[in-house]
Motif scaffolding. Structure first.
Motif, mmCIF file in Angstrom:
data_model
loop_
_atom_site.group_PDB
_atom_site.id
_atom_site.type_symbol
_atom_site.label_atom_id
_atom_site.label_comp_id
_atom_site.label_asym_id
_atom_site.label_seq_id
_atom_site.Cartn_x
_atom_site.Cartn_y
_atom_site.Cartn_z
ATOM 1 N N LEU A 116 0.825 -1.206 0.000
ATOM 2 C CA LEU A 116 0.000 0.000 0.000
ATOM 3 C C LEU A 116 0.861 1.258 0.000
ATOM 4 O O LEU A 116 0.532 2.239 -0.682
ATOM 5 C CB LEU A 116 -0.957 -0.006 1.193
ATOM 6 C CG LEU A 116 -2.079 -1.034 1.126
ATOM 7 C CD1 LEU A 116 -2.839 -1.077 2.445
ATOM 8 C CD2 LEU A 116 -3.025 -0.748 -0.032
ATOM 9 N N GLN A 117 1.979 1.234 0.734
ATOM 10 C CA GLN A 117 2.879 2.381 0.729
ATOM 11 C C GLN A 117 3.483 2.590 -0.657
ATOM 12 O O GLN A 117 3.591 3.720 -1.139
ATOM 13 C CB GLN A 117 3.990 2.205 1.769
ATOM 14 C CG GLN A 117 3.513 2.395 3.187
ATOM 15 C CD GLN A 117 4.574 2.064 4.217
ATOM 16 O OE1 GLN A 117 5.493 1.284 3.970
ATOM 17 N NE2 GLN A 117 4.448 2.638 5.403
ATOM 18 N N TYR A 118 3.849 1.494 -1.306
ATOM 19 C CA TYR A 118 4.406 1.596 -2.656
ATOM 20 C C TYR A 118 3.344 2.132 -3.619
ATOM 21 O O TYR A 118 3.636 2.999 -4.449
ATOM 22 C CB TYR A 118 4.922 0.232 -3.115
ATOM 23 C CG TYR A 118 5.495 0.268 -4.504
ATOM 24 C CD1 TYR A 118 6.710 0.899 -4.753
ATOM 25 C CD2 TYR A 118 4.821 -0.323 -5.572
ATOM 26 C CE1 TYR A 118 7.247 0.944 -6.026
ATOM 27 C CE2 TYR A 118 5.344 -0.273 -6.840
ATOM 28 C CZ TYR A 118 6.559 0.358 -7.067
ATOM 29 O OH TYR A 118 7.057 0.405 -8.334
ATOM 30 N N GLU A 119 2.124 1.623 -3.493
ATOM 31 C CA GLU A 119 1.033 2.103 -4.349
ATOM 32 C C GLU A 119 0.791 3.590 -4.105
ATOM 33 O O GLU A 119 0.592 4.360 -5.047
ATOM 34 C CB GLU A 119 -0.237 1.304 -4.079
ATOM 35 C CG GLU A 119 -1.386 1.675 -5.001
ATOM 36 C CD GLU A 119 -2.630 0.852 -4.767
ATOM 37 O OE1 GLU A 119 -3.509 0.870 -5.638
ATOM 38 O OE2 GLU A 119 -2.742 0.195 -3.705
ATOM 39 N N LYS A 120 0.854 4.012 -2.840
ATOM 40 C CA LYS A 120 0.677 5.425 -2.500
ATOM 41 C C LYS A 120 1.765 6.270 -3.157
ATOM 42 O O LYS A 120 1.484 7.324 -3.731
ATOM 43 C CB LYS A 120 0.701 5.605 -0.980
ATOM 44 C CG LYS A 120 0.565 7.039 -0.535
ATOM 45 C CD LYS A 120 0.733 7.155 0.976
ATOM 46 C CE LYS A 120 0.824 8.614 1.352
ATOM 47 N NZ LYS A 120 1.848 8.892 2.314
ATOM 48 N N GLU A 121 3.023 5.792 -3.074
ATOM 49 C CA GLU A 121 4.131 6.514 -3.705
ATOM 50 C C GLU A 121 3.913 6.638 -5.210
ATOM 51 O O GLU A 121 4.146 7.699 -5.799
ATOM 52 C CB GLU A 121 5.457 5.806 -3.422
ATOM 53 C CG GLU A 121 5.909 5.880 -1.986
ATOM 54 C CD GLU A 121 7.108 4.975 -1.688
ATOM 55 O OE1 GLU A 121 7.667 4.368 -2.634
ATOM 56 O OE2 GLU A 121 7.472 4.874 -0.512
ATOM 57 N N CYS A 122 3.453 5.544 -5.835
ATOM 58 C CA CYS A 122 3.196 5.577 -7.279
ATOM 59 C C CYS A 122 2.090 6.570 -7.607
ATOM 60 O O CYS A 122 2.192 7.330 -8.575
ATOM 61 C CB CYS A 122 2.813 4.178 -7.781
ATOM 62 S SG CYS A 122 4.181 3.011 -7.786
ATOM 63 N N LEU A 123 1.033 6.565 -6.802
ATOM 64 C CA LEU A 123 -0.079 7.493 -7.038
ATOM 65 C C LEU A 123 0.364 8.938 -6.815
ATOM 66 O O LEU A 123 -0.033 9.834 -7.586
ATOM 67 C CB LEU A 123 -1.264 7.145 -6.137
ATOM 68 C CG LEU A 123 -1.992 5.848 -6.470
ATOM 69 C CD1 LEU A 123 -3.031 5.525 -5.401
ATOM 70 C CD2 LEU A 123 -2.642 5.915 -7.845
ATOM 71 N N GLU A 124 1.181 9.176 -5.796
ATOM 72 C CA GLU A 124 1.685 10.528 -5.562
ATOM 73 C C GLU A 124 2.534 10.995 -6.735
ATOM 74 O O GLU A 124 2.450 12.155 -7.150
ATOM 75 C CB GLU A 124 2.499 10.584 -4.267
ATOM 76 C CG GLU A 124 1.646 10.524 -3.012
ATOM 77 C CD GLU A 124 2.457 10.409 -1.732
ATOM 78 O OE1 GLU A 124 3.661 10.050 -1.800
ATOM 79 O OE2 GLU A 124 1.878 10.662 -0.662
ATOM 80 N N GLU A 125 3.348 10.095 -7.289
ATOM 81 C CA GLU A 125 4.165 10.434 -8.456
ATOM 82 C C GLU A 125 3.271 10.744 -9.659
ATOM 83 O O GLU A 125 3.525 11.685 -10.402
ATOM 84 C CB GLU A 125 5.128 9.282 -8.771
ATOM 85 C CG GLU A 125 6.146 9.611 -9.827
ATOM 86 C CD GLU A 125 7.118 10.714 -9.429
ATOM 87 O OE1 GLU A 125 7.573 11.433 -10.350
ATOM 88 O OE2 GLU A 125 7.417 10.878 -8.237
ATOM 89 N N SER A 126 2.210 9.957 -9.820
ATOM 90 C CA SER A 126 1.268 10.204 -10.919
ATOM 91 C C SER A 126 0.579 11.553 -10.753
ATOM 92 O O SER A 126 0.422 12.301 -11.717
ATOM 93 C CB SER A 126 0.212 9.099 -10.985
ATOM 94 O OG SER A 126 0.792 7.868 -11.316
ATOM 95 N N VAL A 127 0.171 11.872 -9.536
ATOM 96 C CA VAL A 127 -0.472 13.164 -9.264
ATOM 97 C C VAL A 127 0.494 14.298 -9.572
ATOM 98 O O VAL A 127 0.111 15.305 -10.184
ATOM 99 C CB VAL A 127 -0.968 13.231 -7.799
ATOM 100 C CG1 VAL A 127 -1.331 14.647 -7.399
ATOM 101 C CG2 VAL A 127 -2.156 12.308 -7.598
#
Length: 150
Positions: free
Chosen positions: A87-98
Motif C-alpha cells: 500500500l505504501q508503494y502504491e501510495k508513492e506511485c499514485l503521488e508520483e502520478s499526481v
C-alpha cells in the motif's frame, strides 16, 4: 489459523510470503529439533522444541503448541507488513502520478494562456486591417464623390 489475502497490483514490489514459517532456533542459533516427552507423567507424549546439544544444552525449551501460536502470529504480522508495504508503494506511485498530472496541467495552462495571447494579437491585427479597409473605402468614395461633383 491465519487466512492470508495478498494484495496484488501491477508495479507492486511485494515481498514473497514464505510457504512455511522459519524453523525454531535455540540460543546457539541452531535449529531446535522437535521432540516428544517420553517420561511417564502428565506431559507424556507432549511435543517440545529443545536445544540440539542436549544434555549440554543452552537451556532453550518451548512447548510445540506455544511455538505454533507464536509462529502463526508472526506469520500474520508478516502478512500485514507485506500489505502495508504494498500500500505504501502504491501510495508513492499514485503521488508520483499526481505530481506528473499537476506538471502536465501547469504546462497546458501555460499553453492555453500563450494561445489566448496569440489570438488577442491576431484579433487586434484583424481589427486594424478592417479599419484600414474602411478608411481606404471611405477615401475611394470621397474621391469618386469629388470627381462627380467637379
Amino acid at each position: 489459523m491465519a487466512s492470508g489475502s495478498s494484495l496484488s497490483f501491477s508495479g507492486s514490489r511485494s515481498r514473497s510470503i514464505p510457504s512455511s514459517p522459519p524453523p525454531v532456533k535455540c540460543f546457539h542459533d541452531e535449529i531446535a529439533p522437535l521432540r516428544t516427552v517420553k517420561f511417564h507423567g502428565p506431559t507424556l507424549g507432549k511435543r517440545f522444541y529443545g536445544c540440539p546439544y542436549w544434555p549440554r544444552t543452552c537451556g532453550y525449551f518451548k512447548w510445540a503448541d506455544e511455538v505454533d501460536e507464536v509462529k502463526e502470529l508472526q506469520f500474520m504480522l508478516f502478512e500485514k507488513d507485506t500489505a502495508i508495504s504494498e500500500l505504501q508503494y502504491e501510495k508513492e506511485c499514485l503521488e508520483e502520478s499526481v505530481k506528473k498530472v499537476k506538471e502536465n496541467n501547469s504546462k497546458l495552462e501555460d499553453d492555453v494562456n500563450e494561445l489566448a495571447l496569440e489570438n488577442a494579437v491576431k484579433f487586434e491585427s484583424m481589427e486594424s486591417v478592417k479599419a484600414d479597409k474602411k478608411l481606404v473605402f471611405a477615401m475611394l468614395l470621397s474621391w469618386i464623390f469629388l470627381l462627380l461633383c467637379c
